[in-house]
Design a protein around this motif. Structure first.
Motif, PDB file in Angstrom:
ATOM      1  N   LYS A  55     -22.198  11.851  -1.899  1.00 41.44           N
ATOM      2  CA  LYS A  55     -21.410  11.580  -0.690  1.00 41.44           C
ATOM      3  C   LYS A  55     -21.239  10.098  -0.406  1.00 41.44           C
ATOM      4  CE  LYS A  55     -23.033  15.818   1.422  1.00 41.44           C
ATOM      5  NZ  LYS A  55     -23.918  16.390   2.405  1.00 41.44           N
ATOM      6  N   GLY A  56     -22.255   9.315  -0.658  1.00 43.20           N
ATOM      7  CA  GLY A  56     -22.245   7.913  -0.270  1.00 43.20           C
ATOM      8  C   GLY A  56     -21.203   7.078  -0.986  1.00 43.20           C
ATOM      9  N   LEU A  57     -21.108   7.215  -2.290  1.00 41.99           N
ATOM     10  CA  LEU A  57     -20.156   6.410  -3.047  1.00 41.99           C
ATOM     11  C   LEU A  57     -18.717   6.778  -2.710  1.00 41.99           C
ATOM     12  CD1 LEU A  57     -21.922   6.213  -6.526  1.00 41.99           C
ATOM     13  CD2 LEU A  57     -21.773   4.469  -4.765  1.00 41.99           C
ATOM     14  N   PHE A  58     -18.444   8.067  -2.593  1.00 42.46           N
ATOM     15  CA  PHE A  58     -17.087   8.500  -2.267  1.00 42.46           C
ATOM     16  C   PHE A  58     -16.707   8.110  -0.850  1.00 42.46           C
ATOM     17  CE2 PHE A  58     -18.408  11.540  -5.592  1.00 42.46           C
ATOM     18  CZ  PHE A  58     -17.494  11.162  -6.557  1.00 42.46           C
ATOM     19  N   ASN A  59     -17.665   8.193   0.072  1.00 40.70           N
ATOM     20  CA  ASN A  59     -17.405   7.797   1.452  1.00 40.70           C
ATOM     21  C   ASN A  59     -17.146   6.295   1.538  1.00 40.70           C
ATOM     22  OD1 ASN A  59     -17.152   8.243   4.240  1.00 40.70           O
ATOM     23  ND2 ASN A  59     -19.269   7.638   4.569  1.00 40.70           N
ATOM     24  N   THR A  60     -17.902   5.502   0.776  1.00 37.32           N
ATOM     25  CA  THR A  60     -17.689   4.057   0.763  1.00 37.32           C
ATOM     26  C   THR A  60     -16.317   3.716   0.199  1.00 37.32           C
ATOM     27  OG1 THR A  60     -20.058   3.691   0.507  1.00 37.32           O
ATOM     28  CG2 THR A  60     -18.610   1.877  -0.100  1.00 37.32           C
ATOM     29  N   ALA A  61     -15.913   4.400  -0.876  1.00 30.59           N
ATOM     30  CA  ALA A  61     -14.592   4.157  -1.459  1.00 30.59           C
ATOM     31  C   ALA A  61     -13.483   4.547  -0.483  1.00 30.59           C
ATOM     32  CB  ALA A  61     -14.459   4.931  -2.761  1.00 30.59           C
ATOM     33  N   ARG A  62     -13.635   5.673   0.192  1.00 30.48           N
ATOM     34  CA  ARG A  62     -12.616   6.113   1.152  1.00 30.48           C
ATOM     35  C   ARG A  62     -12.492   5.142   2.309  1.00 30.48           C
ATOM     36  NH1 ARG A  62     -13.061   8.310   5.926  1.00 30.48           N
ATOM     37  NH2 ARG A  62     -15.281   8.671   5.652  1.00 30.48           N
ATOM     38  N   ARG A  63     -13.612   4.692   2.850  1.00 30.99           N
ATOM     39  CA  ARG A  63     -13.570   3.770   3.983  1.00 30.99           C
ATOM     40  C   ARG A  63     -13.021   2.408   3.568  1.00 30.99           C
ATOM     41  NH1 ARG A  63     -19.025   4.271   7.387  1.00 30.99           N
ATOM     42  NH2 ARG A  63     -17.874   2.737   8.565  1.00 30.99           N
ATOM     43  N   SER A  64     -13.343   1.961   2.373  1.00 32.64           N
ATOM     44  CA  SER A  64     -12.804   0.686   1.891  1.00 32.64           C
ATOM     45  C   SER A  64     -11.300   0.781   1.691  1.00 32.64           C
ATOM     46  CB  SER A  64     -13.474   0.291   0.580  1.00 32.64           C
ATOM     47  OG  SER A  64     -14.851   0.123   0.769  1.00 32.64           O
ATOM     48  N   ARG A  65     -10.825   1.913   1.143  1.00 26.74           N
ATOM     49  CA  ARG A  65      -9.395   2.103   0.933  1.00 26.74           C
ATOM     50  C   ARG A  65      -8.651   2.120   2.269  1.00 26.74           C
ATOM     51  NH1 ARG A  65      -9.325   7.058  -1.454  1.00 26.74           N
ATOM     52  NH2 ARG A  65      -8.807   8.023   0.512  1.00 26.74           N
ATOM     53  N   ASN A  66      -9.261   2.712   3.291  1.00 33.23           N
ATOM     54  CA  ASN A  66      -8.615   2.758   4.604  1.00 33.23           C
ATOM     55  C   ASN A  66      -8.548   1.384   5.267  1.00 33.23           C
ATOM     56  OD1 ASN A  66      -8.204   5.486   4.382  1.00 33.23           O
ATOM     57  ND2 ASN A  66      -9.988   6.059   5.585  1.00 33.23           N
ATOM     58  N   GLN A  67      -9.434   0.469   4.918  1.00 35.31           N
ATOM     59  CA  GLN A  67      -9.459  -0.859   5.522  1.00 35.31           C
ATOM     60  C   GLN A  67      -8.741  -1.904   4.676  1.00 35.31           C
ATOM     61  OE1 GLN A  67     -10.726  -1.592   8.594  1.00 35.31           O
ATOM     62  NE2 GLN A  67     -10.926   0.622   8.750  1.00 35.31           N
ATOM     63  N   PHE A  68      -8.174  -1.504   3.550  1.00 34.94           N
ATOM     64  CA  PHE A  68      -7.568  -2.432   2.597  1.00 34.94           C
ATOM     65  C   PHE A  68      -6.480  -3.290   3.249  1.00 34.94           C
ATOM     66  CE2 PHE A  68      -4.469  -3.486  -0.685  1.00 34.94           C
ATOM     67  CZ  PHE A  68      -5.285  -4.087  -1.617  1.00 34.94           C
ATOM     68  N   LEU A  69      -5.558  -2.683   3.987  1.00 38.24           N
ATOM     69  CA  LEU A  69      -4.447  -3.433   4.571  1.00 38.24           C
ATOM     70  C   LEU A  69      -4.871  -4.314   5.748  1.00 38.24           C
ATOM     71  CD1 LEU A  69      -1.575  -0.809   4.397  1.00 38.24           C
ATOM     72  CD2 LEU A  69      -1.944  -2.809   2.959  1.00 38.24           C
ATOM     73  N   TYR A  70      -6.062  -4.103   6.272  1.00 39.35           N
ATOM     74  CA  TYR A  70      -6.561  -4.966   7.349  1.00 39.35           C
ATOM     75  C   TYR A  70      -7.275  -6.200   6.800  1.00 39.35           C
ATOM     76  CZ  TYR A  70      -5.662  -1.067  10.477  1.00 39.35           C
ATOM     77  OH  TYR A  70      -5.056  -0.067  11.177  1.00 39.35           O
ATOM     78  N   VAL A  71      -7.780  -6.099   5.585  1.00 37.77           N
ATOM     79  CA  VAL A  71      -8.616  -7.163   5.037  1.00 37.77           C
ATOM     80  C   VAL A  71      -7.873  -8.022   4.018  1.00 37.77           C
ATOM     81  CG1 VAL A  71     -10.716  -7.625   3.710  1.00 37.77           C
ATOM     82  CG2 VAL A  71     -10.712  -5.834   5.432  1.00 37.77           C
ATOM     83  N   VAL A  72      -7.161  -7.418   3.087  1.00 36.50           N
ATOM     84  CA  VAL A  72      -6.582  -8.139   1.961  1.00 36.50           C
ATOM     85  C   VAL A  72      -5.445  -9.083   2.366  1.00 36.50           C
ATOM     86  CG1 VAL A  72      -5.400  -7.860  -0.246  1.00 36.50           C
ATOM     87  CG2 VAL A  72      -7.387  -6.466   0.291  1.00 36.50           C
ATOM     88  N   PRO A  73      -4.442  -8.680   3.164  1.00 35.04           N
ATOM     89  CA  PRO A  73      -3.350  -9.612   3.485  1.00 35.04           C
ATOM     90  C   PRO A  73      -3.795 -10.927   4.130  1.00 35.04           C
ATOM     91  CG  PRO A  73      -2.667  -7.392   3.992  1.00 35.04           C
ATOM     92  CD  PRO A  73      -4.121  -7.324   3.644  1.00 35.04           C
ATOM     93  N   PRO A  74      -4.747 -10.937   5.078  1.00 36.30           N
ATOM     94  CA  PRO A  74      -5.179 -12.240   5.591  1.00 36.30           C
ATOM     95  C   PRO A  74      -5.829 -13.125   4.523  1.00 36.30           C
ATOM     96  CG  PRO A  74      -5.833 -10.528   7.120  1.00 36.30           C
ATOM     97  CD  PRO A  74      -5.308  -9.845   5.902  1.00 36.30           C
ATOM     98  N   PHE A  75      -6.575 -12.527   3.603  1.00 38.87           N
ATOM     99  CA  PHE A  75      -7.186 -13.314   2.533  1.00 38.87           C
ATOM    100  C   PHE A  75      -6.125 -13.860   1.578  1.00 38.87           C
ATOM    101  CE2 PHE A  75     -11.187 -11.195   3.699  1.00 38.87           C
ATOM    102  CZ  PHE A  75     -12.005 -12.308   3.728  1.00 38.87           C
ATOM    103  N   VAL A  76      -5.097 -13.072   1.284  1.00 36.70           N
ATOM    104  CA  VAL A  76      -4.012 -13.536   0.419  1.00 36.70           C
ATOM    105  C   VAL A  76      -3.264 -14.682   1.094  1.00 36.70           C
ATOM    106  CG1 VAL A  76      -1.812 -12.867  -0.627  1.00 36.70           C
ATOM    107  CG2 VAL A  76      -3.795 -11.356  -0.809  1.00 36.70           C
ATOM    108  N   ALA A  77      -2.971 -14.522   2.390  1.00 40.93           N
ATOM    109  CA  ALA A  77      -2.284 -15.587   3.130  1.00 40.93           C
ATOM    110  C   ALA A  77      -3.131 -16.859   3.168  1.00 40.93           C
ATOM    111  CB  ALA A  77      -1.966 -15.120   4.545  1.00 40.93           C
TER     112      ALA A  77
END
Length: 105
Positions: A55-77
């Motif tokens: 459960k832990g690894l899949f839950n971590t992957a799901r939560r990271s995927r859901n936060q991708f658009l909140y985290v990555v664009p500011p770092f790219v900018a």
């Protein structure tokens, strides 16, 4: 002393048992109040990594995927802004940049 003065410990005695420092019923061997339920599990019976792989690894992957658009664009900018600032600084401190902006001081 009446009123819980510092002279005696009478203010901390209630119905024959010590209620603990600052009203903590668990300190000093007192009894917990009515209606308070406590549960405990022995450290030997706990399994802190239960379900980690399933459960832990899949839950971590799901939560990271859901936060991708909140985290990555500011770092790219921020990365592109730093690249632009570094290249601009290098140009302004180069021979050509100094020659271009020499008369502005």
């Amino acid at each position: 002393m009446a009123g819980g003065g510092s002279g005696t410990n009478d203010a901390r005695i209630k119905t024959g048992y010590h209620i603990g420092e600052w009203g903590n019923p668990y300190e000093g061997g007192g009894q917990p109040g009515k209606g308070i339920t406590t549960y405990a599990l022995s450290p030997n019976r706990q399994n802190p990594f239960a379900g980690f792989l399933s459960k832990g690894l899949f839950n971590t992957a799901r939560r990271s995927r859901n936060q991708f658009l909140y985290v990555v664009p500011p770092f790219v900018a921020a990365y592109f802004a730093m690249e632009w600032a570094n290249s601009r600084s290098e140009y302004l401190n180069s021979k050509a940049g100094r020659a271009e902006f020499a008369d502005e001081e």
